[in-house]
Design a protein around this motif. Structure first.
Motif: not given
Length: 77
Positions: A5-34
């Protein structure tokens, strides 16, 4: 052979920022219907309610105007 699938730079940025939250060990992010959906797995040392509040705060800051945010835990595999 399938095409990745094509890369979504915005989602990659979101995942990167969420990984920076202390205690987070895995992240998934989706954009769907606003909506921005974020699922996380927490370390065993983290407090679940506190972690979700922190992830919600970060995700809200990354959401676009008018975009709703849903945050929760990922199911165990």
């Amino acid at each position: 052979m399938s095409t990745p699938p094509p890369r979504d730079e915005r989602l990659e940025r979101i995942v990167e920022r969420i990984y920076a939250v202390p205690g987070v060990v895995d992240v998934r992010a989706w954009l769907w219907d606003e909506k921005l959906y974020v699922g996380v797995r927490a370390s065993q040392q983290s407090a679940p309610e506190t972690l979700l509040r922190q992830v919600q705060t970060v995700a809200q800051g990354l959401a676009e105007e008018g975009e709703q945010v849903e945050v929760g835990f990922l199911a165990n595999d």
